[in-house]
Design a protein around this motif. Structure first.
Motif, short mmCIF file in Angstrom:
data_model
loop_
_atom_site.label_atom_id
_atom_site.label_comp_id
_atom_site.label_asym_id
_atom_site.label_seq_id
_atom_site.Cartn_x
_atom_site.Cartn_y
_atom_site.Cartn_z
N SER A 169 0.83 -1.20 0.00
CA SER A 169 0.00 0.00 0.00
C SER A 169 0.87 1.25 0.00
O SER A 169 1.87 1.32 0.72
CB SER A 169 -0.91 -0.01 1.23
OG SER A 169 -1.81 1.04 1.16
N THR B 193 -0.98 5.35 -8.76
CA THR B 193 -0.40 6.48 -9.48
C THR B 193 0.08 6.05 -10.87
O THR B 193 -0.17 6.73 -11.87
CB THR B 193 0.78 7.06 -8.68
OG1 THR B 193 0.35 7.31 -7.35
CG2 THR B 193 1.28 8.34 -9.31
N LYS C 139 1.22 2.16 -6.97
CA LYS C 139 0.53 1.35 -7.99
C LYS C 139 -0.56 2.15 -8.70
O LYS C 139 -0.62 2.19 -9.93
CB LYS C 139 -0.10 0.10 -7.34
CG LYS C 139 0.86 -0.76 -6.58
CD LYS C 139 0.18 -2.02 -6.06
CE LYS C 139 -0.92 -1.77 -5.05
NZ LYS C 139 -0.43 -1.28 -3.75
N1 LIG Z 1 -3.25 13.46 -4.60
C1 LIG Z 1 -2.19 13.14 -3.85
N2 LIG Z 1 -1.61 14.07 -3.07
C2 LIG Z 1 -0.54 13.75 -2.32
N3 LIG Z 1 0.01 12.55 -2.26
C3 LIG Z 1 -0.53 11.57 -3.01
C4 LIG Z 1 -1.67 11.81 -3.84
N4 LIG Z 1 -1.97 10.66 -4.46
C5 LIG Z 1 -1.09 9.75 -4.03
N5 LIG Z 1 -0.23 10.27 -3.17
C6 LIG Z 1 0.89 9.58 -2.52
O1 LIG Z 1 1.61 8.86 -3.51
C7 LIG Z 1 1.99 7.60 -3.03
C8 LIG Z 1 1.48 6.52 -3.94
O2 LIG Z 1 0.05 6.45 -3.84
P1 LIG Z 1 -0.81 5.38 -4.61
O3 LIG Z 1 -2.22 5.72 -4.47
O4 LIG Z 1 -0.27 5.24 -5.99
O5 LIG Z 1 -0.51 4.03 -3.80
P2 LIG Z 1 -1.03 2.57 -4.06
O6 LIG Z 1 0.17 1.74 -4.37
O7 LIG Z 1 -2.11 2.57 -5.06
O8 LIG Z 1 -1.61 2.15 -2.66
P3 LIG Z 1 -2.89 1.26 -2.29
O9 LIG Z 1 -2.44 -0.16 -2.47
O10 LIG Z 1 -3.15 1.57 -0.87
O11 LIG Z 1 -3.96 1.66 -3.21
C9 LIG Z 1 1.46 7.50 -1.61
O12 LIG Z 1 2.52 7.78 -0.71
C10 LIG Z 1 0.39 8.56 -1.54
O13 LIG Z 1 0.35 9.10 -0.24
#
Ligand SMILES: Nc1ncnc2c1ncn2[C@@H]1O[C@H](COP(=O)(O)OP(=O)(O)OP(=O)(O)O)[C@@H](O)[C@H]1O
Ligand SMILES: [Mg+2]
Lengths: 388, 236
Positions: B44, B50, B48
């Protein structure tokens, strides 16, 4: 995506939020219907007044005197009648008198005048005859009475040939006038007309303070008016403050400018409620945009362009205001009709007012819909998708 | 497998939070070929989603290059991106993201509506899509009248409606029980057999292993290991 599709989508979303849509439209409904009701009442009364004035004839001039320092004597009135454009002249003395028939008494307007009055003021008898010039010469104690006076004093019996008491003196009735209806709160039927000479005695005043002149043709009234004014100036030098010469057109112009102002004022006041309705629409649309942030994100993710989202919300606002406007027109006409039959008001509905207020309501929808719609279309899809 | 459909090189995405800079994507490079079934796995917050938003053209790269079908996404305007999302990409989300006021059929029709298809063709294609995912008899139901698995099938039908080259699934089984998850995965495998390029995001190693290729992402950095995850992946 086509406009038709957008309209369908807007209708769909309005339907799925019935209560909120109805409340939003209420603002437009109240706004549009009050514009229609107020403007049509104003126009109705304007029409009423104009037609009353027209009934009097547009070839009528009136000379009024103020105060007692100016005497409209018979020979001066004769000089006026000799003017080129003047067809007939009718001097008038008037006052309030008590009339009595057996036990019934009544207050009426007394007019002392000559035979020409009948044609100058378009006053016809329905029964009997009008005053003649001989009656004046012989100071006859005869009278022509109005329709209301006739029914008050004589009921259904024919008054012609009978007698009545005016201020204690007995008069023979020779004619009854055609009913004229009331004008500006004054009954034109509660009157007694007597010969000028007799009338002067009855009101205990020999000064003639009003003269009616009838022009020969309606389209030369300006010329006649000029003639009369010049004659008056030569007959009464340096007394121009003590009399006035008016024609019907002046009166009509004054009245129509008054009623126009009234229409504008009422329309303007009602338009404020339209504006408030528009702000209501904007308010609801803004709430709707933030409530539907997620939906907007989804739509954008699967390919909605900015334009698609903008149109969707704009059309929603316009449909809300447009439907509200239509319902408002129907409500306004309904209430206006009800008022006119309940209060016996003259109400005049013009299609231009309806079209105008409908277009205005559409415009309100566009103007107040643009801001929320633009806000929706600018949302960042990623943030919108995250919104819960 | 054919030529590359996605070419990403040195992609960066940073978020500034207060004084801190978060490297959501840090120098990511990857090439994905037509017809691939790729799983992206990571804990998490690793970046991913992003990355998926980037691949799905919901976002433009801050620096680095992203070529989709040979076209530079960084140089496209909002309208062009919307068109690419509509025609080349199908999204499948963890929480389905169906429009709750629309029926299953209308949801599936939606991308076709934005593509400008006439009503009759939209209906035909949407019915066809619902048949494929086995939900034709639920066409008139609202999402709230469907189970989670059924909702995800509707979402898959919607993603497929415009016949896009790429299917992007961000934890598509995250909200489903294991039995339903397997069903959904089977559907995706079938679609891959039919030639769709599929990118599956998950933090579940068991699910990732169903894919033919797997990459892992950690703190915004992409690590590849020829189908086998590297490092102590067991922690996910
Ligand atoms: N709009 C935003 N503003 C600030 N930080 C962000 C934003 N979107 C994502 N982040 C940060 O970017 C990083 C990657 O986020 P992301 O949503 O891609 O994670 P993920 O791998 O999809 O996690 P999960 O498995 O929980 O969905 C995280 O540290 C998150 O806090
Ligand atoms: Mg995520």
């Amino acid at each position: 995506m086509g406009i038709l599709q957008s309209i369908k989508m807007a209708l769909r979303s309005i339907k799925s939020n019935k209560l909120r849509s109805a409340l939003t439209m209420l603002g437009m409904i109240i706004g549009v219907s009050s514009v229609i009701i107020l403007v049509s009442i104003a126009q109705g009364s304007a029409q009423n007044v104009t037609s009353r004035i027209n009934q009097l004839g547009t070839n009528l001039l009136t000379i009024n005197t103020f105060g007692n320092d100016l005497a409209l004597t018979e020979d001066k009135i004769n000089e006026l009648s000799k003017l080129n454009g003047v067809k007939a002249v009718s001097p008038v003395v008037s006052g309030r008198v008590n009339v009595k028939k057996e036990k019934t008494t009544s207050q009426v307007t007394l007019t002392g005048t000559n035979a020409a009055y009948s044609s100058v003021k378009d006053t016809k008898v329905s029964n009997g005859r009008f005053i003649t010039d001989l009656d004046i010469e012989y100071r006859q104690k005869i009278a022509v009475i109005g329709a209301d006076t006739a029914s008050t004093l004589f009921g259904t019996t024919n008054p012609v040939g009978q007698y009545l008491q005016i201020e204690g003196t007995s008069f023979k009735i020779v004619g009854v006038l055609v009913s004229k209806g009331s004008s500006m709160g004054q009954s034109g039927d509660n009157v007694v007309i007597v010969p000028l000479s007799t009338g002067q005695r009855l009101v205990k005043n020999t000064t003639i303070n009003q003269v009616y002149l009838q022009g020969k043709s309606e389209d030369q009234m300006d010329l006649v008016m000029n003639e009369v004014e010049m004659k008056m100036a030569s007959l009464y030098p340096n007394k121009s403050d003590s009399y006035s010469v008016t024609n019907q057109q002046d009166l009509m112009d004054t009245m129509s400018s008054v009623t126009n102002t009234m229409t504008m004022m009422l329309g303007g006041i009602a338009s404020i409620s339209l504006l408030v309705g528009g702000i209501g629409i904007m308010n609801i649309m803004l709430v709707s945009v933030s409530e539907r942030t997620k939906e907007i994100g989804i739509r954008k993710a699967i390919g909605a362009k900015r334009r698609d989202v903008l149109l969707q919300f704009l059309i929603e606002a316009v449909v809300l205001s447009g439907v509200g406007g239509l319902i408002g027109i129907l409500t306004g006409v309904g209430i206006g009709k009800a008022l006119s039959s309940l209060l016996s008001l003259t109400v005049s509905f013009t299609s231009s007012v309806m079209v105008m207020s409908f277009l205005f309501s559409l415009a309100v929808g566009v103007i107040f819909g643009v801001f929320p719609a633009n806000k929706a279309s600018k949302l960042n899809p990623i943030q919108a998708l995250r919104y819960e | 497998m054919g030529e590359p459909i996605i070419e990403i090189s040195h992609l960066m995405k940073t978020y500034k939070l207060g004084g801190e800079t978060v490297h959501a994507l840090n120098n990511v490079s990857i090439e994905i070929k037509k017809g691939e079934f790729l799983a992206i796995i990571g804990p998490s917050g690793s970046g991913k989603s992003t990355l998926m938003n980037m691949i799905g053209c919901l976002d433009r790269p801050q620096s680095g290059k992203y070529l989709l079908d040979g076209k530079d996404i960084g140089k496209m305007n909002d309208n062009q991106l919307a068109m690419i999302r509509n025609q080349k990409i199908g999204f499948i989300f963890q929480n389905f993201n169906l429009l709750t006021k629309l029926t299953a059929l209308e949801n599936v029709e939606l991308p076709l509506l934005y593509a400008g298809l006439p009503a009759k063709q939209r209906r035909e294609k949407a019915l066809e899509g619902l048949t494929k995912v086995g939900l034709i008899e639920r066409a008139g139901h609202l999402p709230t009248q469907l189970s989670g698995g059924q909702q995800q099938r509707v979402a898959i039908a919607r993603a497929l409606a415009g016949n896009p080259a790429i299917l992007l699934a961000d934890e598509p089984t995250g909200a489903l029980d294991s039995k339903t998850s397997i069903e959904i995965l089977e559907v995706m495998k079938e679609l891959n057999e039919l030639g769709h390029t599929i990118i599956l995001i998950t933090h579940d190693l068991a699910i990732a292993k169903q894919a033919r290729r797997m990459v892992s992402i950690q703190d915004g950095e992409l690590l590849e290991n020829g189908g086998e995850p590297i490092g102590n992946i067991a922690i996910y």
